[in-house]
Design an enzyme around this catalytic site. Structure first.
Site, PDB file in Angstrom:
ATOM      1  N   ASP A   1       0.775  -1.103  -0.033  1.00  0.00           N
ATOM      2  CA  ASP A   1       0.071  -0.112  -0.146  1.00  0.00           C
ATOM      3  C   ASP A   1       0.954   1.263  -0.029  1.00  0.00           C
ATOM      4  O   ASP A   1       1.986   1.221  -0.510  1.00  0.00           O
ATOM      5  CB  ASP A   1      -0.938  -0.124   1.228  1.00  0.00           C
ATOM      6  CG  ASP A   1      -2.196   0.752   1.049  1.00  0.00           C
ATOM      7  OD1 ASP A   1      -2.216   1.795   0.538  1.00  0.00           O
ATOM      8  OD2 ASP A   1      -3.445  -0.027   1.177  1.00  0.00           O
TER       9      ASP A   1
ATOM     10  N   HIS B   1      -3.332   6.275   3.104  1.00  0.00           N
ATOM     11  CA  HIS B   1      -4.217   4.970   2.963  1.00  0.00           C
ATOM     12  C   HIS B   1      -3.574   3.684   3.250  1.00  0.00           C
ATOM     13  O   HIS B   1      -4.402   2.961   4.096  1.00  0.00           O
ATOM     14  CB  HIS B   1      -4.280   4.849   1.195  1.00  0.00           C
ATOM     15  CG  HIS B   1      -5.140   4.035   0.618  1.00  0.00           C
ATOM     16  ND1 HIS B   1      -4.635   2.508   0.564  1.00  0.00           N
ATOM     17  CD2 HIS B   1      -6.276   3.942   0.247  1.00  0.00           C
ATOM     18  CE1 HIS B   1      -5.814   2.032  -0.043  1.00  0.00           C
ATOM     19  NE2 HIS B   1      -6.859   2.826  -0.229  1.00  0.00           N
TER      20      HIS B   1
ATOM     21  N   SER C   1     -11.164  -0.748  -0.827  1.00  0.00           N
ATOM     22  CA  SER C   1      -9.816  -0.727  -0.054  1.00  0.00           C
ATOM     23  C   SER C   1      -9.908  -1.043   1.441  1.00  0.00           C
ATOM     24  O   SER C   1      -9.217  -1.670   2.057  1.00  0.00           O
ATOM     25  CB  SER C   1      -9.209   0.593  -0.231  1.00  0.00           C
ATOM     26  OG  SER C   1      -8.736   0.807  -1.533  1.00  0.00           O
TER      27      SER C   1
END
Ligand SMILES: *[C@@H]1O[C@H](CO)[C@@H](O)[C@H](O)[C@H]1NC(C)=O
Ligand SMILES: *[C@@H]1O[C@H](CO)[C@@H](O)[C@H](O)[C@H]1NC(C)=O
Ligand SMILES: *[C@@H]1O[C@H](CO)[C@@H](O)[C@H](O)[C@H]1NC(C)=O
Ligand SMILES: *[C@@H]1O[C@H](CO)[C@@H](O)[C@H](O)[C@H]1NC(C)=O
Ligand SMILES: *[C@@H]1O[C@H](CO)[C@@H](O)[C@H](O)[C@H]1NC(C)=O
Ligand SMILES: *[C@@H]1O[C@H](CO)[C@@H](O)[C@H](O)[C@H]1NC(C)=O
Length: 734
Positions: free
Chosen positions: A146, A215, A521
């Site tokens: 990620d 994220h 996600s």
């Protein structure tokens, strides 16, 4: 957040593939990043593998210096291959080498950009059997590919953790604002990959595993965040924050920068993760091909979990649909954020918001209608001090239309926005409202407010502080509007997605604080966390067994026993193209009764024939319907088709299971044998299912299931999708 142009991207992929193959020699172009795949590595020694890559490129380029300068990454742990800067003609020459299975340009990838665990029945105050028996996932290593990590977050506190598992072979790669102390007994390793990343994206980020974007920290804390008391977002969503497997260890692979990465970086991360010894890999990114990387990971016993994409509710928009990965759809949870709007005539309506400012928004303010509210339509309008009603007609989940409306209102001086929408999936957008009142309402309420505005000379409204409702009074789960839908375009013979998990308004770590985010996600690390618990409880279950346990025990009804709905236009009862087997039920997955197991070698047989690995495909290899998947998809049923499956008993040794077929409408389904008797000798049974159309009709997909039931707690259900086809050339768009 993934863009919503999947068909465009797929066409682009096909074009790129085509162009690459017909490109003439000569015409010396600039160098591009290519991925060269050479299959299973042939030497045990990784150094030897790299040397062979260098030799190969040296003989092609006729210069050792040029070869060494061209190679960007050598893949040598899970599989053999490399990423190199090559011209088109060099790539073409390499493709002719017998050792090369495929060579393709590296593509750019995007991200698919608290409460949820109690909702899933994994309460840490009264730990369920799964949490206790798995010791909260202790000892399992979850790799997160990620945007990196923010090690100072309380969610990564390693107090009370034992030593790093001795089998761990990874490293702590230091860099900008990230030193060796940033790894711990919780974050046991971290690496970063910069090849092919644009200068702009590098500059916006730290040159290290540190996560400027947020994220990766969010997904890592969702999968395996430690238990942190008293977390909220300005008082909302308050509670205990923790990951699905709060005691699992994290291995961080930063392959995405400011939300963007590419094939070369992600493949290198997968190759390193295989070497380092991760048990689970969680990837919340859009990938269209190069799935050989995850295939080799699965072949080495790693469980690979992918997000399904955010291009719903449009059909055929799934990404990451390789049969060996777990593809995760997103669902809503039992939490909502009611926000009361009161008009000048004292009527009140309830919208939703993550608006939290107590000092603003409690007094009456002028109210106006702003239409679509984009900058163009509000150009020249003075909305100072006004709350504006905006109407956004977005059929899918096009986030940018909401952002345009917000921009328009802010530019015109507006002090609030009431947004009419079809979905509450993007509530965290209200965070971008910079403190002004920001509420989402449905069109029925918007119509009432609009009528009021039209009938008054000086319409006014006030908005109260948002509250927080959790529990059974919120209808949940539902498949989120934005969650990408099946069937899989790359292979409709594989039923996808596999499962749904919470992905709407998920509160998790972001830098030193906590933030709401929505997307598949967020759903992906929920499944990664549960997979870690299952792995801890059943250390010798294969990846296929874990996936089977998740899919066959998933729930197709909500908390009230009603069928789970799929949001979208129109809203409907969810089917397997929305949620695969259904909504994840971790406690049931811990004790599935039977599993559909797969020897990873079988994936290779399938892989060779269906994923366009150039001319290497041997057509005698088996069709995907022979893979022992916990689902069946038949995109072209003509007269009759028989499919075989094998189930293995992982429950009590002596058990009798009975088949409960639920045929898709229009299809006859016969299961033989229909009773399976398991004992110390017979641990596995093979059965066949024969499908026949009941009428000759050019059909559409219909859905059914097959459940094996032991008369008690074990009911092992697989989803089935069948389309009857008379003519081959048939364009079905739905
Ligand atoms: C991580 O490293 C940076 C400097 O490289 C340091 O300032 C910071 O305190 C470290 N954080 C932790 C949690 O050790
Ligand atoms: C939780 O946080 C709030 C606000 O920061 C604080 O007032 C409260 O005392 C905290 N409660 C606990 C149990 O720590
Ligand atoms: C706003 O209107 C002015 C003048 O009418 C025009 O020049 C300008 O381009 C418009 N801006 C937008 C964003 O439409
Ligand atoms: C809330 O509103 C007040 C008054 O306008 C403002 O000063 C403050 O910054 C706002 N707080 C937040 C968190 O937006
Ligand atoms: C799991 O491993 C244990 C110990 O190595 C072994 O006794 C058992 O038979 C294994 N179970 C399966 C299903 O392979
Ligand atoms: C594809 O099949 C051929 C022949 O069976 C084999 O040599 C090759 O290694 C296979 N490739 C992959 C990726 O499994």
């Amino acid at each position: 957040m993934a863009s919503r142009l999947p068909s465009f991207l797929i066409i682009f992929t096909f074009l790129a593939f085509f162009c690459f193959r017909v490109m003439p020699y000569g015409a010396e172009a600039t160098k591009k990043l290519y991925i060269v795949y050479m299959g299973e590595r042939k030497h045990e020694d990784p150094q030897h593998v790299t040397a062979s890559h260098n030799d190969m490129l040296t003989s092609l380029l006729e210069s050792k210096e040029e070869a060494l300068a061209s190679i960007v990454y050598s893949y040598r742990h899970g599989f053999s291959g490399f990423a190199a800067m090559l011209t088109e003609s060099q790539a073409k020459l390499l493709a002719e080498s017998p050792e090369v299975i495929s060579i393709r340009p590296s593509r750019n990838y995007q991200l698919h950009t608290t409460r949820s665990w109690n909702f899933l029945g994994l309460n840490n105050v009264h730990p369920t059997e799964l949490l206790r028996k798995s010791n909260f996932g202790d000892g399992v290593i979850i790799g997160i590919i990620d945007t990196g990590i923010w090690p100072e977050s309380k969610s990564f506190n390693d107090d009370g953790y034992g030593p790093t598992p001795s089998r761990w072979k990874g490293i702590c790669q230091v860099g900008e604002a990230f030193d060796a102390n940033n790894c711990s007994r919780k974050i046991i390793g971290a690496r970063y990959y910069t090849a092919g990343i644009s200068d702009r994206n590098r500059k916006l980020d730290f040159m290290s595993p540190r996560d400027a974007y947020g994220h990766g920290t969010h997904t890592a804390s969702t999968a395996a965040g430690s238990i942190v008391e008293n977390v909220s977002f300005h008082g909302l969503g308050a509670g205990v924050a923790r990951g699905g497997a709060p005691r699992a260890r994290l291995a961080i692979y930063k392959a995405l920068w400011n939300g963007g990465g590419n094939t070369a970086t992600v493949l290198k991360a997968i190759d390193d993760a295989i070497h380092d010894g991760v048990d689970i890999l969680s990837l919340s990114i859009r990938v269209l091909e190069e799935s050989f990387g995850t295939l080799h990971a699965v072949a080495r016993g790693i469980t690979v979990v992918y997000s399904a994409g955010n291009d719903g509710p449009v059909p055929q928009t799934l990404s990451n649909t390789a049969p060996w990965v777990i593809t995760v759809a997103a669902s809503t949870i039992d939490r909502s954020f009611p926000t009361v709007i009161t008009l000048g005539d004292h009527r009140s309506f309830v919208g939703q918001s993550i608006f939290y400012n107590t000092t603003k928004g409690t007094n009456y303010k002028a109210l106006a209608f702003g239409g679509s509210c984009n900058e163009e339509s509000l150009n020249g309008t003075d909305l100072a001090g006004t709350i504006v009603l905006c109407v956004v007609f977005s059929v899918s989940s096009d986030y940018s239309l909401y952002q345009d409306a917000l921009k328009g209102v802010l530019k015109a001086g507006g002090e609030g926005i009431i947004m009419a929408t079809y979905t509450n999936n993007f509530l965290e957008m209200t965070e971008e409202c910079k403190g002004i009142t920001c509420v989402f309402v449905d069109f029925v309420i918007a119509h009432q407010i609009g009528m009021y505005i039209g009938s008054e000379s000086a319409p006014v409204a006030s908005v109260k502080r948002t509250s927080n409702v959790i529990g059974k009074e919120v209808l949940a789960p539902k498949v989120a509007t934005f969650s990408s839908r099946g069937p899989s375009v790359l292979d409709p013979g594989v039923l996808k997605p596999d499962i749904a998990a919470p992905g709407v308004s998920i509160l998790a770590a972001k830098k030193n604080s906590y933030a709401f985010l929505s997307g598949t996600s967020m759903a992906c690390p929920h499944v990664a966390g549960v997979a870690a618990l299952l792995k801890s409880m059943h250390p010798n279950w294969s990846h296929a067994a874990i996936k089977s346990a998740l899919v066959t025990t998933a729930s197709t009804t909500d908390q009230h026993g009603m069928p789970i709905q799929a949001e979208g236009l129109p809203r409907k009862i969810a089917d397997p193209f929305d949620y695969g087997g259904g909504h994840i039920d971790p406690n049931r997955a811990a004790d599935p009764g039977l599993i559909y197991d797969i020897d990873p070698k079988d994936y290779f047989k399938f892989f060779n024939c269906t994923l366009q690995t150039f001319e290497m495909c041997d057509t005698k290899l088996q069709h995907v319907s022979y893979l022992n998947l916990p689902s069946i998809s038949i995109p072209n049923l003509k007269s009759s088709l028989t499919v075989w499956r094998t189930v293995t008993n992982v429950g009590e040794v002596d058990a009798v299971y009975k088949a409960i077929p639920e045929p898709p409408p229009g299809v006859q389904m016969v299961v033989e044998p229909s009773i399976l008797v398991f004992n110390a000798v017979n641990k596995a049974h093979t059965f066949k299912i024969t499908f026949k159309p009941t009428s000759k009709v050019q059909g559409d997909y219909t859905f059914g299931s097959l459940t094996w039931w032991d008369g008690g707690v074990h009911s092992v259900k697989i989803p089935i999708a069948v389309r009857i086809v008379i003519r081959d050339l048939y364009a079905d768009i739905a």
